[in-house]
Design a protein around this motif. Sequence first.
Motif, PDB file in Angstrom:
ATOM      1  N   LEU A   1       0.827  -1.214   0.000  1.00  0.00           N
ATOM      2  CA  LEU A   1       0.000   0.000   0.000  1.00  0.00           C
ATOM      3  C   LEU A   1       0.859   1.260   0.000  1.00  0.00           C
ATOM      4  O   LEU A   1       0.511   2.249  -0.648  1.00  0.00           O
ATOM      5  N   VAL A   2       1.971   1.227   0.708  1.00  0.00           N
ATOM      6  CA  VAL A   2       2.888   2.376   0.690  1.00  0.00           C
ATOM      7  C   VAL A   2       3.456   2.551  -0.715  1.00  0.00           C
ATOM      8  O   VAL A   2       3.558   3.681  -1.213  1.00  0.00           O
ATOM      9  N   GLY A   3       3.812   1.459  -1.358  1.00  0.00           N
ATOM     10  CA  GLY A   3       4.303   1.528  -2.733  1.00  0.00           C
ATOM     11  C   GLY A   3       3.260   2.113  -3.668  1.00  0.00           C
ATOM     12  O   GLY A   3       3.574   2.944  -4.525  1.00  0.00           O
ATOM     13  N   PHE A   4       2.013   1.702  -3.486  1.00  0.00           N
ATOM     14  CA  PHE A   4       0.930   2.248  -4.308  1.00  0.00           C
ATOM     15  C   PHE A   4       0.750   3.738  -4.041  1.00  0.00           C
ATOM     16  O   PHE A   4       0.583   4.531  -4.974  1.00  0.00           O
TER      17      PHE A   4
ATOM     18  N   LEU B   1       1.570   9.392  -5.693  1.00  0.00           N
ATOM     19  CA  LEU B   1       2.162  10.695  -5.444  1.00  0.00           C
ATOM     20  C   LEU B   1       3.093  11.125  -6.569  1.00  0.00           C
ATOM     21  O   LEU B   1       3.128  12.306  -6.947  1.00  0.00           O
ATOM     22  N   ILE B   2       3.824  10.168  -7.106  1.00  0.00           N
ATOM     23  CA  ILE B   2       4.770  10.476  -8.192  1.00  0.00           C
ATOM     24  C   ILE B   2       4.046  10.767  -9.501  1.00  0.00           C
ATOM     25  O   ILE B   2       4.406  11.700 -10.225  1.00  0.00           O
ATOM     26  N   THR B   3       3.023   9.974  -9.790  1.00  0.00           N
ATOM     27  CA  THR B   3       2.340  10.124 -11.084  1.00  0.00           C
ATOM     28  C   THR B   3       1.197  11.135 -11.060  1.00  0.00           C
ATOM     29  O   THR B   3       0.668  11.465 -12.114  1.00  0.00           O
TER      30      THR B   3
END
Length: 139
Positions: free
Chosen positions: A128-131, A136-138
């Motif tokens: 979930l943190v990766g998602f 946030l990046i995209t």
Amino acid sequence: MENNLIFAPVALQVALTLWLYIALAIAKSGATKRGEVNEERRALHDDAWPDSVLKINNNIRNQFELPMLFYVLVIVLWSMDAVNTYVHISAWAFVVSRIVHMTVHTGSNYVPLRRRVFMLGGFILIGLVGFLAYKLITG
């Protein structure tokens, strides 16, 4: 999928924690009635209580570790309107892992199994943190 439904597994996680407090009160009452408590130490020392009480008490402490990160992640993802099927499945899987962890911890307390279940919940949160990072990046 309705974004607000993401709070259903959150509500279940909260209910699990509240259930443990009820179970702790029942266990402490029973232990006290059976004379299994060191009355002189009970106010300040966990070792005054039998293992059956300590297992529940220790599991309550666990409910304020990974689940706190879960709550924050869900709220952040919901506020970003980033809740999707992956997030829903992950949230439910996390809560199921917590229920299994609680069952093992307050039951057999077989540490190798308990650790694996705990780690599963941790890996779900890492996903979930990766998602969240991806969102946030995209943008």
